[in-house]
Write a protein that holds these residues in place. Structure first.
Motif, PDB file in Angstrom:
ATOM      1  N   PHE A  39       0.827  -1.211   0.000  1.00 47.86           N
ATOM      2  CA  PHE A  39       0.000   0.000   0.000  1.00 47.86           C
ATOM      3  C   PHE A  39       0.862   1.262   0.000  1.00 47.86           C
ATOM      4  CE2 PHE A  39      -3.181  -3.020   1.865  1.00 47.86           C
ATOM      5  CZ  PHE A  39      -4.049  -2.977   0.779  1.00 47.86           C
ATOM      6  N   GLU A  40       1.937   1.205   0.781  1.00 49.85           N
ATOM      7  CA  GLU A  40       2.805   2.377   0.863  1.00 49.85           C
ATOM      8  C   GLU A  40       3.411   2.694  -0.518  1.00 49.85           C
ATOM      9  OE1 GLU A  40       5.484   2.055   4.164  1.00 49.85           O
ATOM     10  OE2 GLU A  40       6.669   3.728   3.378  1.00 49.85           O
ATOM     11  N   ALA A  41       3.936   1.658  -1.176  1.00 46.66           N
ATOM     12  CA  ALA A  41       4.580   1.873  -2.483  1.00 46.66           C
ATOM     13  C   ALA A  41       3.549   2.311  -3.529  1.00 46.66           C
ATOM     14  CB  ALA A  41       5.287   0.598  -2.930  1.00 46.66           C
ATOM     15  N   MET A  42       2.382   1.679  -3.522  1.00 47.96           N
ATOM     16  CA  MET A  42       1.362   2.019  -4.529  1.00 47.96           C
ATOM     17  C   MET A  42       0.901   3.466  -4.374  1.00 47.96           C
ATOM     18  SD  MET A  42       0.997  -0.563  -6.478  1.00 47.96           S
ATOM     19  CE  MET A  42      -0.504  -0.295  -7.392  1.00 47.96           C
ATOM     20  N   ASN A  43       0.801   3.912  -3.121  1.00 48.44           N
ATOM     21  CA  ASN A  43       0.350   5.281  -2.893  1.00 48.44           C
ATOM     22  C   ASN A  43       1.380   6.315  -3.314  1.00 48.44           C
ATOM     23  OD1 ASN A  43      -2.299   5.217  -2.026  1.00 48.44           O
ATOM     24  ND2 ASN A  43      -1.727   4.580   0.045  1.00 48.44           N
ATOM     25  N   GLU A  44       2.599   5.867  -3.557  1.00 48.20           N
ATOM     26  CA  GLU A  44       3.627   6.801  -4.032  1.00 48.20           C
ATOM     27  C   GLU A  44       4.023   6.499  -5.475  1.00 48.20           C
ATOM     28  OE1 GLU A  44       6.605   6.422  -1.035  1.00 48.20           O
ATOM     29  OE2 GLU A  44       5.348   7.422   0.461  1.00 48.20           O
ATOM     30  N   ASP A  45       3.241   5.658  -6.134  1.00 44.78           N
ATOM     31  CA  ASP A  45       3.498   5.277  -7.531  1.00 44.78           C
ATOM     32  C   ASP A  45       4.877   4.662  -7.711  1.00 44.78           C
ATOM     33  OD1 ASP A  45       1.001   6.366  -8.015  1.00 44.78           O
ATOM     34  OD2 ASP A  45       1.772   8.285  -8.721  1.00 44.78           O
ATOM     35  N   ARG A  46       5.376   3.980  -6.684  1.00 43.36           N
ATOM     36  CA  ARG A  46       6.671   3.290  -6.806  1.00 43.36           C
ATOM     37  C   ARG A  46       6.360   1.833  -7.171  1.00 43.36           C
ATOM     38  NH1 ARG A  46       9.123   2.745  -2.171  1.00 43.36           N
ATOM     39  NH2 ARG A  46       7.620   3.721  -0.797  1.00 43.36           N
ATOM     40  N   PHE A  47       6.138   1.624  -8.477  1.00 40.94           N
ATOM     41  CA  PHE A  47       5.632   0.328  -8.914  1.00 40.94           C
ATOM     42  C   PHE A  47       6.694  -0.766  -8.891  1.00 40.94           C
ATOM     43  CE2 PHE A  47       2.853   3.456 -11.267  1.00 40.94           C
ATOM     44  CZ  PHE A  47       1.886   3.440 -10.295  1.00 40.94           C
ATOM     45  N   GLU A  48       7.956  -0.395  -9.112  1.00 40.82           N
ATOM     46  CA  GLU A  48       9.026  -1.410  -9.035  1.00 40.82           C
ATOM     47  C   GLU A  48       9.111  -1.933  -7.606  1.00 40.82           C
ATOM     48  OE1 GLU A  48       9.415   1.374 -10.665  1.00 40.82           O
ATOM     49  OE2 GLU A  48       9.954   0.765 -12.718  1.00 40.82           O
ATOM     50  N   THR A  49       9.007  -1.015  -6.637  1.00 42.69           N
ATOM     51  CA  THR A  49       9.071  -1.417  -5.227  1.00 42.69           C
ATOM     52  C   THR A  49       7.890  -2.340  -4.897  1.00 42.69           C
ATOM     53  OG1 THR A  49       9.952   0.777  -4.798  1.00 42.69           O
ATOM     54  CG2 THR A  49       9.272  -0.495  -2.864  1.00 42.69           C
ATOM     55  N   ALA A  50       6.714  -1.950  -5.379  1.00 43.61           N
ATOM     56  CA  ALA A  50       5.530  -2.777  -5.103  1.00 43.61           C
ATOM     57  C   ALA A  50       5.698  -4.153  -5.737  1.00 43.61           C
ATOM     58  CB  ALA A  50       4.277  -2.095  -5.633  1.00 43.61           C
ATOM     59  N   ALA A  51       6.203  -4.182  -6.981  1.00 43.62           N
ATOM     60  CA  ALA A  51       6.324  -5.472  -7.690  1.00 43.62           C
ATOM     61  C   ALA A  51       7.378  -6.358  -7.043  1.00 43.62           C
ATOM     62  CB  ALA A  51       6.650  -5.236  -9.158  1.00 43.62           C
ATOM     63  N   ALA A  52       8.390  -5.742  -6.425  1.00 39.84           N
ATOM     64  CA  ALA A  52       9.444  -6.536  -5.776  1.00 39.84           C
ATOM     65  C   ALA A  52       8.907  -7.276  -4.550  1.00 39.84           C
ATOM     66  CB  ALA A  52      10.608  -5.627  -5.382  1.00 39.84           C
ATOM     67  N   LEU A  53       7.744  -6.886  -4.073  1.00 35.85           N
ATOM     68  CA  LEU A  53       7.145  -7.577  -2.921  1.00 35.85           C
ATOM     69  C   LEU A  53       6.434  -8.859  -3.350  1.00 35.85           C
ATOM     70  CD1 LEU A  53       5.659  -4.354  -1.303  1.00 35.85           C
ATOM     71  CD2 LEU A  53       7.582  -5.693  -0.418  1.00 35.85           C
ATOM     72  N   PHE A  54       6.319  -9.045  -4.665  1.00 36.03           N
ATOM     73  CA  PHE A  54       5.678 -10.261  -5.193  1.00 36.03           C
ATOM     74  C   PHE A  54       6.720 -11.364  -5.334  1.00 36.03           C
ATOM     75  CE2 PHE A  54       1.378  -9.137  -6.808  1.00 36.03           C
ATOM     76  CZ  PHE A  54       1.387  -7.788  -6.506  1.00 36.03           C
ATOM     77  N   ALA A  55       6.287 -12.609  -5.206  1.00 34.18           N
ATOM     78  CA  ALA A  55       7.144 -13.743  -5.563  1.00 34.18           C
ATOM     79  C   ALA A  55       7.406 -13.639  -7.068  1.00 34.18           C
ATOM     80  CB  ALA A  55       6.412 -15.043  -5.242  1.00 34.18           C
ATOM     81  N   PRO A  56       8.532 -14.187  -7.561  1.00 35.24           N
ATOM     82  CA  PRO A  56       8.810 -14.082  -9.004  1.00 35.24           C
ATOM     83  C   PRO A  56       7.648 -14.599  -9.852  1.00 35.24           C
ATOM     84  CG  PRO A  56      10.689 -15.004  -7.846  1.00 35.24           C
ATOM     85  CD  PRO A  56       9.601 -14.874  -6.820  1.00 35.24           C
ATOM     86  N   GLU A  57       6.977 -15.634  -9.385  1.00 35.07           N
ATOM     87  CA  GLU A  57       5.840 -16.169 -10.151  1.00 35.07           C
ATOM     88  C   GLU A  57       4.504 -15.612  -9.617  1.00 35.07           C
ATOM     89  OE1 GLU A  57       7.379 -17.392  -7.699  1.00 35.07           O
ATOM     90  OE2 GLU A  57       6.384 -19.072  -6.708  1.00 35.07           O
ATOM     91  N   GLY A  58       4.597 -14.522  -8.829  1.00 36.32           N
ATOM     92  CA  GLY A  58       3.398 -13.940  -8.212  1.00 36.32           C
ATOM     93  C   GLY A  58       2.474 -13.323  -9.238  1.00 36.32           C
TER      94      GLY A  58
END
Ligand code: ECH
Length: 321
Positions: A204-223
């Motif tokens: 939520f924190e990353a999405m609210n700041e439009d930091r999409f790489e940071t948000a995506a890094a929280l996913f598993a590689p196959e997430g």
């Protein structure tokens, strides 16, 4: 047992009422094209939702303006024909140009066209137009939806218009939208009671700041991420691409949630709250649920974003026994 997309897609689904939106969109496609355009006009003007002009900053309006200039120079019947061609996804040069626009540019195009129609520069709905009973029934159904659902119907119909030859390849290479400059600072993600998960709070924190790489890094590689009424997008690259086009300037306001630990140590969470789009700002708060599955390393294996049918549903975190 390792997580699979199949095993997690349905988590918490039984806590939510089925949405009316997919059926409304199907019925919409069954209407004749004149009814489709008129219905959108009435839905857009009568629901009283006001668009925030700032959102045009995230659209490539120079592309939309090219088409709008062409339209302004056309005769009234040709203007109407162009709109009909967009709605029926005809393979015309105009529809092709529109078809490869980003979501924001498509929305911006219609927003400006709506202004031109209201000013009488572009052919309005013909005076002798009479809605069919089917269209009237559908308009009444749309009027009964809450604001978030109404703008979803508008958005999804507009996005589907035009002819996109790349659509079938599943990898349209679109030019990036300009970066959206938030008129207000992004909301800060507070702690969420009962949700100590760093991946979820970080999301939520990353999405609210439009930091999409940071948000995506929280996913598993196959997430994967499953947007409302869509199939899941699998893998970080695809998720980033999707977010850049669809998630700029969103305000995510998670309000409550539950977290259930599974026997294998993986976790399932349901969070509900509000989301605001830059198109409508504070004028429309969408009621949203996020259904997360985290793997044993605490990475996001899956998140589904669902549009809820009513504010009451925000409190529906557990199945009724
Ligand atoms: C006129 C008549 C002729 C025909 C047409 C007309 C114009 C129509 C116009 C329509 C404009 C509509 C607009 C709609 C905007 C809707 C935006 C929505 C956004 C929803 C976003 C959500 C985000 C969810 C996500 C979350 C995540 O955690 C991950 C990412 C993501 C009248 C001329 C056509 C002008 C501007 C509904 C739910 C929360 C999945 C993105």
């Amino acid at each position: 047992m390792s997580l699979t997309l199949e095993s997690v897609r349905g988590i918490f689904l039984e806590t939510q009422a089925p949405s009316a939106i997919p059926d409304i969109l199907t019925r919409f496609q069954e209407l004749n094209l004149e009814d489709q355009l008129a219905l959108l006009w009435y839905a857009y003007t009568e629901t009283g939702r006001s668009i925030t002009r700032a959102a045009l900053g995230a659209a490539r309006m120079e592309l939309a303006e090219g088409l709008l200039t062409e339209i302004k120079q056309m005769s009234r019947p040709d203007q109407t024909q162009v709109m009909v061609d967009l709605a029926r996804r005809a393979d015309t040069p105009f529809s092709r140009t529109y078809g490869v626009f980003s979501v924001n540019t498509k929305l911006g195009f219609w927003y400006r066209l709506g202004e031109l129609m209201a000013q009488g520069v572009v052919a309005p709905i013909p005076e002798d137009y009479k809605m069919t009973p089917e269209a009237e029934t559908l308009l009444n159904r749309i009027k009964k939806l809450d604001g978030g659902q109404q703008i979803t119907v508008l958005r999804n119909t507009v996005v589907d218009m035009g002819y996109d030859p790349l659509k079938a390849d599943n990898a349209p290479v679109k030019e990036l939208d300009p970066k959206f400059i938030r008129p207000e600072p992004a909301p800060k993600t507070k702690t969420l009671e009962g949700i100590p998960e760093p991946a979820v709070l970080g999301y939520f924190e990353a999405m609210n700041e439009d930091r999409f790489e940071t948000a995506a890094a929280l996913f598993a590689p196959e997430g994967s991420l499953q947007p409302p009424f869509q199939q899941p997008i699998v893998g970080r690259e695809g998720i980033i691409r999707y977010m850049r086009e669809e998630a700029q300037g969103l305000n995510m306001l998670p309000e409550q949630g539950i977290c259930e630990v599974q026997n294998d140590g993986s976790k399932q969470l349901k969070i509900t709250g509000k989301v605001q789009t830059p198109w409508f700002g504070v004028n429309v708060a969408m009621n949203i649920a996020w259904r997360f599955a985290l793997n044993t390393q605490g990475e996001i294996f899956f998140v589904a974003i669902d549009m809820l049918a009513s504010p009451e549903e925000l409190l529906n975190l557990r199945p009724s026994k």
